[in-house]
Design an enzyme around this catalytic site. Structure first.
Site, short mmCIF file in Angstrom:
data_model
loop_
_atom_site.label_atom_id
_atom_site.label_comp_id
_atom_site.label_asym_id
_atom_site.label_seq_id
_atom_site.Cartn_x
_atom_site.Cartn_y
_atom_site.Cartn_z
N SER A 167 23.71 50.34 81.78
CA SER A 167 24.92 49.54 81.52
C SER A 167 24.55 48.42 80.57
CB SER A 167 25.45 48.94 82.82
OG SER A 167 26.45 47.98 82.55
N TYR A 174 23.69 44.02 90.41
CA TYR A 174 23.99 45.26 89.68
C TYR A 174 23.32 45.24 88.30
CZ TYR A 174 26.77 48.57 86.90
OH TYR A 174 27.17 49.58 86.05
P1 NAP Z 1 32.85 55.78 89.87
O1 NAP Z 1 34.10 56.11 89.15
O2 NAP Z 1 32.87 54.76 90.96
O3 NAP Z 1 32.22 57.16 90.45
C1 NAP Z 1 31.06 57.08 91.20
C2 NAP Z 1 30.51 58.46 91.47
O4 NAP Z 1 29.22 58.29 92.05
C3 NAP Z 1 31.33 59.27 92.47
O5 NAP Z 1 31.17 60.64 92.16
C4 NAP Z 1 30.65 58.92 93.79
O6 NAP Z 1 30.82 59.93 94.80
C5 NAP Z 1 29.21 58.89 93.34
N1 NAP Z 1 28.33 58.10 94.20
C6 NAP Z 1 28.47 56.82 94.61
N2 NAP Z 1 27.44 56.46 95.40
C7 NAP Z 1 26.63 57.55 95.49
C8 NAP Z 1 25.44 57.83 96.17
N3 NAP Z 1 24.84 56.91 96.92
N4 NAP Z 1 24.91 59.07 96.06
C9 NAP Z 1 25.52 60.03 95.32
N5 NAP Z 1 26.66 59.82 94.63
C10 NAP Z 1 27.20 58.59 94.73
O7 NAP Z 1 31.71 55.29 88.84
P2 NAP Z 1 31.68 55.31 87.23
O8 NAP Z 1 32.43 54.14 86.72
O9 NAP Z 1 32.00 56.66 86.73
O10 NAP Z 1 30.12 54.99 87.00
C11 NAP Z 1 29.16 56.00 86.76
C12 NAP Z 1 27.88 55.34 86.26
O11 NAP Z 1 28.18 54.61 85.07
C13 NAP Z 1 27.26 54.32 87.22
O12 NAP Z 1 25.87 54.42 87.17
C14 NAP Z 1 27.73 53.00 86.68
O13 NAP Z 1 26.88 51.93 87.04
C15 NAP Z 1 27.70 53.28 85.19
N6 NAP Z 1 28.53 52.37 84.39
C16 NAP Z 1 29.87 52.33 84.59
C17 NAP Z 1 30.63 51.43 83.83
C18 NAP Z 1 32.14 51.32 83.98
O14 NAP Z 1 32.71 50.36 83.45
N7 NAP Z 1 32.80 52.23 84.67
C19 NAP Z 1 30.01 50.62 82.89
C20 NAP Z 1 28.63 50.70 82.73
C21 NAP Z 1 27.89 51.59 83.49
P3 NAP Z 1 32.07 59.85 95.84
O15 NAP Z 1 33.27 60.33 95.06
O16 NAP Z 1 31.69 60.78 96.94
O17 NAP Z 1 32.19 58.43 96.25
#
Ligand code: NAP
Length: 249
Positions: free
Chosen positions: A144, A158
């Site tokens: 990130s 985070y």
């Molecule tokens: P999200 O929409 O909250 O989706 C999270 C996913 O991770 C879901 O499939 C969830 O499964 C799974 N998950 C959560 N905890 C887990 C665990 N302990 N073991 C296995 N799976 C787990 O997240 P996102 O926004 O797509 O983020 C994905 C990645 O991108 C993350 O690493 C995040 O830090 C990074 N990121 C996101 C952003 C942003 O703005 N969105 C920005 C920078 C970086 P369930 O459905 O079963 O809960």
């Protein structure tokens, strides 16, 4: 079967789901890991199959070593090979200052975001590295831009976990580059997913629109594009790269 196999942690929703959809279109068989929301994972499996692809949902908490090992073994049984892996699963927590954070909160953040990424990469390397009899492969870690910004007043825990992922990416990339495994990272800015709601700020992506030079949050597909490129042979000289996709932020 000569179709490549990909495992994406947290592949059932958000950025991970976009990676899975796009990977299937690119010809990968896709293993979709999730933590608890089976309905979302199975819905994505059904969507990919309906479009003519091959997909499998695999439950498992990336912060739990036993479950991580079982998850990779389930992929072994289903696909018989692993060519690509994305360390995407990650969590945020409620907005807080460092002087308000409990040890339990920081430990959970580090266990899922950092320890989970190490354990999963370990299992992927054991299957891909020529040192272990593998045929090579590619790994992408999702970091990130928070690693650079620090997340003050919101979630320094985070941001620090993603700082660890940046260093992990450099170290692992150099460790296994000579064994046929390319490791790289993608660092998204603010992307429109449900992660913000999970941290108690469902309007975060829209609210912060104005501080992004491009004047909008990113789309999950825009992150998936970069991940698919880094996994592909088109990125054959990319080792330890970290692509920032923050709309200029
Ligand atoms: P999200 O929409 O909250 O989706 C999270 C996913 O991770 C879901 O499939 C969830 O499964 C799974 N998950 C959560 N905890 C887990 C665990 N302990 N073991 C296995 N799976 C787990 O997240 P996102 O926004 O797509 O983020 C994905 C990645 O991108 C993350 O690493 C995040 O830090 C990074 N990121 C996101 C952003 C942003 O703005 N969105 C920005 C920078 C970086 P369930 O459905 O079963 O809960």
């Amino acid at each position: 079967m000569d179709k490549k196999a990909l495992l994406v942690t947290g592949g059932s929703r958000g950025i991970g789901a976009a990676i899975c959809r796009q990977a299937s279109r690119a010809g990968y068989r896709v293993a979709i890991n999730y933590a608890s929301n089976q309905v979302a994972a199975e819905a994505l499996v059904a969507e990919i199959k309906a479009a003519g692809g091959e997909a499998l949902a695999v439950k498992g908490d990336v912060g739990n070593e036993t479950q991580v090992v079982a998850m990779f073994e389930a992929v072994d049984r289903a696909f018989g090979r692993l060519d690509a892996f994305v360390n995407n699963a990650g969590i945020v927590d409620a907005r807080a200052r460092v002087d308000e954070m409990s040890a339990a909160r920081v430990e959970r953040m580090m266990r899922v975001n950092v320890v989970g990424s190490f354990l999963c990469a370990r299992e992927a390397v054991k299957r891909m590295s020529t040192r272990h009899g593998g045929k090579g492969g590619a790994i992408v870690n999702i970091s990130s831009i928070a690693a650079r910004l620090g997340g003050p007043g919101e979630y320094v825990d985070y941001a620090a976990s993603k700082g660890a992922i940046d260093t992990f990416t450099i170290g692992l990339a150099r460790e296994v580059a000579g064994e046929g495994v390319r490791v790289n990272a993608v660092s998204p800015g603010i992307i429109d997913t449900e992660i913000h709601a999970s941290g108690g700020q469902p309007d975060r992506a829209e609210r912060l629109r104005g501080i992004i030079p491009l004047q909008r949050p990113g789309k999950t597909k825009e992150i998936a594009n970069a991940v698919l490129w880094l996994l592909s042979d088109e990125a054959s000289y990319a080792v330890g790269a970290n692509l920032e996709l923050g709309g200029g932020r």
